[in-house]
Motif scaffolding. Structure first.
Motif, PDB file in Angstrom:
ATOM      1  N   GLY A 126      43.798  26.061  39.405  1.00 19.33           N
ATOM      2  CA  GLY A 126      42.827  25.636  40.396  1.00 19.33           C
ATOM      3  C   GLY A 126      41.518  25.113  39.860  1.00 19.33           C
ATOM      4  O   GLY A 126      40.808  24.393  40.538  1.00 19.33           O
ATOM      5  N   ARG A 127      41.158  25.448  38.636  1.00 18.07           N
ATOM      6  CA  ARG A 127      39.885  24.992  38.100  1.00 18.07           C
ATOM      7  C   ARG A 127      39.928  23.505  37.804  1.00 18.07           C
ATOM      8  O   ARG A 127      40.921  23.007  37.286  1.00 18.07           O
ATOM      9  CB  ARG A 127      39.543  25.774  36.824  1.00 18.07           C
ATOM     10  CG  ARG A 127      39.240  27.234  37.087  1.00 18.07           C
ATOM     11  CD  ARG A 127      39.095  27.979  35.777  1.00 18.07           C
ATOM     12  NE  ARG A 127      40.358  27.997  35.038  1.00 18.07           N
ATOM     13  CZ  ARG A 127      40.497  28.555  33.857  1.00 18.07           C
ATOM     14  NH1 ARG A 127      39.459  29.113  33.263  1.00 18.07           N
ATOM     15  NH2 ARG A 127      41.664  28.533  33.244  1.00 18.07           N
ATOM     16  N   PRO A 173      44.957  14.454  42.505  1.00 16.20           N
ATOM     17  CA  PRO A 173      45.053  15.737  43.212  1.00 16.20           C
ATOM     18  C   PRO A 173      43.788  16.576  43.166  1.00 16.20           C
ATOM     19  O   PRO A 173      43.649  17.530  43.922  1.00 16.20           O
ATOM     20  CB  PRO A 173      46.222  16.448  42.508  1.00 16.20           C
ATOM     21  CG  PRO A 173      46.374  15.755  41.198  1.00 16.20           C
ATOM     22  CD  PRO A 173      45.947  14.340  41.419  1.00 16.20           C
ATOM     23  N   HIS A 174      42.843  16.232  42.266  1.00 19.18           N
ATOM     24  CA  HIS A 174      41.587  16.965  42.190  1.00 19.18           C
ATOM     25  C   HIS A 174      40.519  16.375  43.110  1.00 19.18           C
ATOM     26  O   HIS A 174      39.447  16.951  43.255  1.00 19.18           O
ATOM     27  CB  HIS A 174      41.055  16.971  40.753  1.00 19.18           C
ATOM     28  CG  HIS A 174      41.978  17.640  39.778  1.00 19.18           C
ATOM     29  ND1 HIS A 174      42.981  16.963  39.127  1.00 19.18           N
ATOM     30  CD2 HIS A 174      42.059  18.929  39.348  1.00 19.18           C
ATOM     31  CE1 HIS A 174      43.640  17.799  38.332  1.00 19.18           C
ATOM     32  NE2 HIS A 174      43.096  18.995  38.447  1.00 19.18           N
ATOM     33  N   CYS A 175      40.807  15.229  43.719  1.00 18.64           N
ATOM     34  CA  CYS A 175      39.826  14.543  44.562  1.00 18.64           C
ATOM     35  C   CYS A 175      40.165  14.731  46.038  1.00 18.64           C
ATOM     36  O   CYS A 175      41.291  15.067  46.392  1.00 18.64           O
ATOM     37  CB  CYS A 175      39.791  13.056  44.230  1.00 18.64           C
ATOM     38  SG  CYS A 175      39.364  12.691  42.519  1.00 18.64           S
ATOM     39  N   VAL A 179      47.597  21.166  41.574  1.00 14.55           N
ATOM     40  CA  VAL A 179      49.038  20.953  41.546  1.00 14.55           C
ATOM     41  C   VAL A 179      49.339  19.467  41.675  1.00 14.55           C
ATOM     42  O   VAL A 179      48.868  18.811  42.603  1.00 14.55           O
ATOM     43  CB  VAL A 179      49.727  21.723  42.696  1.00 14.55           C
ATOM     44  CG1 VAL A 179      51.227  21.461  42.695  1.00 14.55           C
ATOM     45  CG2 VAL A 179      49.454  23.223  42.567  1.00 14.55           C
ATOM     46  N   SER A 180      50.099  18.931  40.727  1.00  9.31           N
ATOM     47  CA  SER A 180      50.458  17.513  40.761  1.00  9.31           C
ATOM     48  C   SER A 180      51.693  17.253  41.598  1.00  9.31           C
ATOM     49  O   SER A 180      51.805  16.220  42.248  1.00  9.31           O
ATOM     50  CB  SER A 180      50.684  16.989  39.337  1.00  9.31           C
ATOM     51  OG  SER A 180      49.500  17.056  38.580  1.00  9.31           O
ATOM     52  N   ARG A 182      54.589  18.202  47.809  1.00 10.65           N
ATOM     53  CA  ARG A 182      53.614  17.331  47.135  1.00 10.65           C
ATOM     54  C   ARG A 182      54.355  16.551  46.051  1.00 10.65           C
ATOM     55  O   ARG A 182      55.114  17.118  45.264  1.00 10.65           O
ATOM     56  CB  ARG A 182      52.470  18.127  46.525  1.00 10.65           C
ATOM     57  CG  ARG A 182      51.594  17.288  45.584  1.00 10.65           C
ATOM     58  CD  ARG A 182      50.287  17.977  45.251  1.00 10.65           C
ATOM     59  NE  ARG A 182      49.345  17.858  46.370  1.00 10.65           N
ATOM     60  CZ  ARG A 182      48.066  18.203  46.297  1.00 10.65           C
ATOM     61  NH1 ARG A 182      47.573  18.705  45.173  1.00 10.65           N
ATOM     62  NH2 ARG A 182      47.270  18.077  47.333  1.00 10.65           N
ATOM     63  N   ALA A 183      54.140  15.246  46.018  1.00  8.62           N
ATOM     64  CA  ALA A 183      54.836  14.399  45.056  1.00  8.62           C
ATOM     65  C   ALA A 183      53.923  13.268  44.620  1.00  8.62           C
ATOM     66  O   ALA A 183      52.886  13.006  45.222  1.00  8.62           O
ATOM     67  CB  ALA A 183      56.120  13.839  45.677  1.00  8.62           C
ATOM     68  N   ARG A 184      54.342  12.598  43.546  1.00  7.66           N
ATOM     69  CA  ARG A 184      53.640  11.410  43.073  1.00  7.66           C
ATOM     70  C   ARG A 184      54.368  10.181  43.591  1.00  7.66           C
ATOM     71  O   ARG A 184      55.599  10.168  43.698  1.00  7.66           O
ATOM     72  CB  ARG A 184      53.594  11.414  41.542  1.00  7.66           C
ATOM     73  CG  ARG A 184      52.767  12.555  40.980  1.00  7.66           C
ATOM     74  CD  ARG A 184      53.152  12.900  39.553  1.00  7.66           C
ATOM     75  NE  ARG A 184      52.958  11.778  38.651  1.00  7.66           N
ATOM     76  CZ  ARG A 184      53.914  11.257  37.885  1.00  7.66           C
ATOM     77  NH1 ARG A 184      55.148  11.736  37.936  1.00  7.66           N
ATOM     78  NH2 ARG A 184      53.655  10.246  37.081  1.00  7.66           N
TER      79      ARG A 184
END
Length: 241
Positions: A69-70, A101-103, A180-181, A205-207
């Motif tokens: 999570g960081r 995923p971080h945005c 999580v990617s 969740r997927a790319r």
């Protein structure tokens, strides 16, 4: 190649949307015909179970999410778009699209279909979600449009309005999955009352490969991990000409 009249998209109203999806459908017909012919009847949760096998699965404890999570640099260095589809089993499905995923998501919408219905569609191996904006002013970028007609596998399921602000549940999901990617599983519910009323909070969740056709059309194609065989999920955005 099947005739236009045999296509599930024959009755769709907008010719640009039909053309975009039919082109994708035609290019993938040969690779999916054998799989579709051998498909047997499956339960409503079959699609989600396939995603459990395809992606890393997180349990309701979400220990992995806590560890990841960081904020940090993404492990995947390509420019794939991240898409998250989530819902309570008896609640409506939400779709969030992120460039990373971080945005924060660049696009969030609640689709006019319930989670158990979406799981049934996933069991069919091929899912195509199409969002059509009927706005003709073209003042906004495509994904900045607000009102969308929603189609799932060629059937119009209703209308949705793009979120300007995320709900508490949507913020909870984005916060929980921020490291999580890709993955599929069950998340802890932020509210015990909602969990009791609507069932488990599930997510995929997927790319995605993002293809910009023009200022009025974009497509997202799910990338299966390591080229593994699995359900095909495509999302189309089209603005009326």
């Amino acid at each position: 190649m099947p005739s236009v009249r045999s296509s599930p998209f024959y009755n769709m109203e907008n010719s640009a949307l039909f053309s975009l999806i039919r082109h994708t459908s035609t290019s993938r017909t040969n690779s999916t015909s054998e799989k579709r012919s051998s498909k047997s009847s499956k339960s409503s949760s079959g699609g989600l179970l396939k995603m459990f096998k395809l992606f890393p699965m997180l349990t309701s404890g979400c220990k992995m999410v806590a560890l990841l999570g960081r904020p940090r640099k993404p492990l995947l260095k390509d420019h794939a778009t991240t898409g998250t589809i989530f819902s309570y089993r008896k609640g409506r499905v939400s779709l969030a699209i992120q460039e990373d995923p971080h945005c924060m998501p660049i696009f969030v919408i609640e689709l006019p279909m319930h989670g158990n219905v979406f799981h049934k569609e996933m069991a069919s191996d091929i899912v195509r979600i199409a969002l059509e904006s009927e706005t003709k002013t073209h003042k906004n970028k495509l994904m900045e449009e607000f009102v969308w007609a929603v189609y799932c596998n060629g059937r119009k399921v209703g209308y949705s309005i793009r979120r300007q602000q995320m709900s508490e549940d949507e913020l909870h999901v984005m916060q929980t999955l921020r490291g999580v990617s890709m993955g599929a599983g069950v998340l802890p519910s932020p509210s015990e009352k909602e969990y009791a009323a609507d069932g488990e909070l599930t997510y995929i969740r997927a790319r995605f490969d993002r293809v910009v056709g023009s200022k009025d059309s974009e497509s997202l194609y799910m990338i299966n991990p390591d080229g593994a065989a699995g359900p095909e999920l495509s999302i189309f955005f089209v603005r009326a000409q």
